[in-house]
Design a protein around this motif. Structure first.
Motif, short mmCIF file in Angstrom:
data_model
loop_
_atom_site.label_atom_id
_atom_site.label_comp_id
_atom_site.label_asym_id
_atom_site.label_seq_id
_atom_site.Cartn_x
_atom_site.Cartn_y
_atom_site.Cartn_z
N SER A 273 -4.47 16.71 -8.96
CA SER A 273 -6.49 16.19 -9.36
C SER A 273 -7.22 17.58 -8.87
O SER A 273 -8.09 18.49 -9.48
N LEU A 274 -6.86 18.13 -7.47
CA LEU A 274 -7.94 19.21 -6.82
C LEU A 274 -6.75 20.21 -6.75
O LEU A 274 -7.60 21.39 -7.47
N TRP A 275 -4.95 20.11 -7.41
CA TRP A 275 -4.68 21.71 -7.30
C TRP A 275 -5.03 22.18 -8.57
O TRP A 275 -4.32 23.73 -8.69
N ILE A 276 -4.28 21.16 -9.75
CA ILE A 276 -4.98 22.08 -11.22
C ILE A 276 -5.91 22.37 -11.29
O ILE A 276 -5.98 23.74 -12.13
N PRO A 277 -7.59 22.20 -11.24
CA PRO A 277 -8.72 22.82 -11.76
C PRO A 277 -8.36 24.22 -10.76
O PRO A 277 -8.90 25.07 -10.99
N TRP A 278 -7.61 24.10 -9.29
CA TRP A 278 -7.80 25.03 -8.65
C TRP A 278 -7.23 26.28 -8.97
O TRP A 278 -7.32 27.59 -8.99
N HIS A 279 -5.40 26.01 -9.69
CA HIS A 279 -5.02 27.20 -10.13
C HIS A 279 -5.09 27.67 -11.38
O HIS A 279 -5.08 28.88 -11.15
N TYR A 280 -6.27 26.38 -12.16
CA TYR A 280 -6.43 26.87 -13.52
C TYR A 280 -7.75 27.51 -13.84
O TYR A 280 -8.00 27.24 -14.71
N ALA B 52 1.03 -0.96 -0.22
CA ALA B 52 0.01 -0.06 -0.22
C ALA B 52 1.23 1.13 0.06
O ALA B 52 0.71 1.89 -0.74
N GLY B 53 1.69 1.26 0.63
CA GLY B 53 3.10 2.36 0.41
C GLY B 53 3.40 2.17 -0.48
O GLY B 53 3.59 3.75 -1.31
N LEU B 54 3.91 2.11 -1.15
CA LEU B 54 4.72 1.85 -2.71
C LEU B 54 3.99 2.02 -3.38
O LEU B 54 3.80 3.06 -4.65
N MET B 55 2.41 2.01 -3.70
CA MET B 55 1.19 2.65 -4.42
C MET B 55 0.58 3.64 -4.14
O MET B 55 0.43 4.42 -5.03
N LEU B 56 0.45 4.53 -2.53
CA LEU B 56 0.31 4.94 -2.41
C LEU B 56 1.19 6.64 -2.86
O LEU B 56 1.46 7.46 -2.95
N ILE B 57 2.79 6.25 -3.41
CA ILE B 57 3.67 7.14 -3.68
C ILE B 57 2.71 7.54 -5.00
O ILE B 57 3.37 8.92 -5.57
N VAL B 58 2.22 6.70 -6.35
CA VAL B 58 1.63 7.82 -6.97
C VAL B 58 0.37 8.21 -7.13
O VAL B 58 -0.25 8.45 -7.56
N VAL B 59 -0.41 7.61 -5.91
CA VAL B 59 -2.11 7.70 -5.47
C VAL B 59 -1.74 9.28 -4.91
O VAL B 59 -2.69 10.08 -5.70
N VAL B 60 -1.07 9.07 -4.24
CA VAL B 60 -0.89 10.34 -3.40
C VAL B 60 -1.11 11.44 -4.12
O VAL B 60 -2.19 12.22 -4.08
N PRO B 61 -0.18 11.76 -5.02
CA PRO B 61 0.52 12.93 -5.84
C PRO B 61 -1.16 13.18 -7.49
O PRO B 61 -0.64 14.45 -7.43
N VAL B 62 -1.21 12.08 -7.40
CA VAL B 62 -2.63 11.98 -8.28
C VAL B 62 -3.59 13.45 -8.19
O VAL B 62 -4.39 13.42 -8.28
#
Length: 345
Positions: A81-88, A67-77
């Motif tokens: 996905s929250l930051w990009i719509p807000w920033h742009y 689970a920790g290894l997979m969270l390396i991708v899941v958390v940034p995504v």
């Protein structure tokens, strides 16, 4: 109306529209939360993450590492996905507008290299843990293991203790800090034997034998269940896995030996009848080789056929080779073709 007032009025309407859209999105978000939260209720009792033995503890470690290894991708995504719509968003005039952007070598490298490294790490983790936690591998201990033969039925579990000559239904009792060696089969369709807090689910199949080695380090009454759909009563196909002290286990064995019931072929036929919520039952004696006979009745291998059946089987026809080969449509009077003939020159 002055032009400045028109601009002010237009800006006010624009902000009002943005406010309405923000309220609408917030309303949709809370509706989704209200719908999804009840669906997550079944995940609240994660007893597999509360192990009570060495196998379960090692498997929990593997689950958390994966689970920790997979969270390396899941958390940034999730964050992106929250930051990009807000920033742009349309109202942010400071965001860089690049309609001609098509490619980024750095982004391409991250998209491909990071997941590839994670998959490789998961592969190494799974390979090592699969061999280290092989269910057939005996647990190292100075104490001899308790041997139990497990038979799944519709919809109950039968446990035979061959070392002690007793049997139980829907109750598996064993001493703590002692390896538990299980031979498992099915007297019905395929099922799955699982004690979540001790680890290692394994399938039970008719005509086959699987093995499982477990151990409990703490006393307790642990849930045992069938995790493979096997008919109407499978959801109620539970049993009690009782880990007790050695003294309590010895007293329990003596208690079972006082039972007036015995497990023979006639009693086995009664147990084979489908039943839900079967009560715990004790048998003071068991017919010899009962477990092996249950496996054998589903097998039809040639080595199990009687000598008379084998003698009555027709002899196999020899394969035609060399001079015996005849082409389709060739009569008996025409010469045969040799296997290595290359035809007329």
């Amino acid at each position: 109306m002055p032009r400045s007032d028109i601009y002010i009025l237009g800006d006010y309407k624009h902000k009002q529209e943005q406010y309405r859209m923000r309220k609408k999105r917030l309303f949709i978000f809370w509706i989704m939360v209200a719908v999804l939260l009840p669906l997550l209720g079944g995940c609240s009792d994660l007893i597999v993450l509360e192990p009570k033995g060495p196998i379960g503890d090692a498997e929990r470690t593997v689950i958390l590492q994966a689970a920790g290894l997979m969270l390396i991708v899941v958390v940034p995504v999730i964050l992106l996905s929250l930051w990009i719509p807000w920033h742009y968003r349309a109202s942010n005039t400071k965001a860089t507008y690049s309609p001609g952007w098509t490619h980024s070598n750095a982004l391409e490298a991250v998209v491909w290299v990071v997941p590839a490294l994670i998959v490789m790490a998961l592969g190494v983790l799974v390979w090592i843990s699969s061999h280290r936690l092989d269910p057939y591998k005996q647990i190292a201990s100075t104490v001899p293991p308790v041997e139990v033969e497990v038979i799944s039925m519709d919809w109950k579990w039968l446990f035979i203790y061959p070392q002690r000559g007793i049997a139980t239904v829907n109750q598996l009792v064993f001493p703590i800090n002692t390896p538990l060696s299980l031979r498992i089969t099915s007297d019905t369709v395929m099922t799955a034997f699982f004690i979540p807090q001790l680890g290692s689910q394994i399938y039970a199949m008719a005509g086959m034998e699987t093995r499982l080695n477990l151990q409990a380090d703490a006393p307790g009454n642990y849930l045992g269940e069938n995790t493979q759909y096997s008919g109407n009563g499978f959801s109620q196909m539970h049993f009690d896995a009782l880990a007790v002290s050695q003294e309590e286990f010895d007293r329990w064995v003596e208690q079972v030996k006082q039972s007036p019931d015995t497990l023979d072929q006639a009693q086995l036929a009664q147990l084979e009848k489908p039943a839900v919520h079967s009560a715990v039952a004790y048998y003071s004696s068991v017919s010899p080789k009962l477990f092996d006979s249950i496996i054998g009745k589903y097998m039809s291998m040639p080595d199990q056929m009687s000598m008379q059946q084998q003698m009555s089987m027709p002899e196999p026809m020899p394969m035609p080779t060399g001079e015996n080969v005849r082409t389709p449509g060739q009569s008996d009077q025409e010469p045969r073709m040799s296997g290595n003939s290359s035809g007329p020159m």
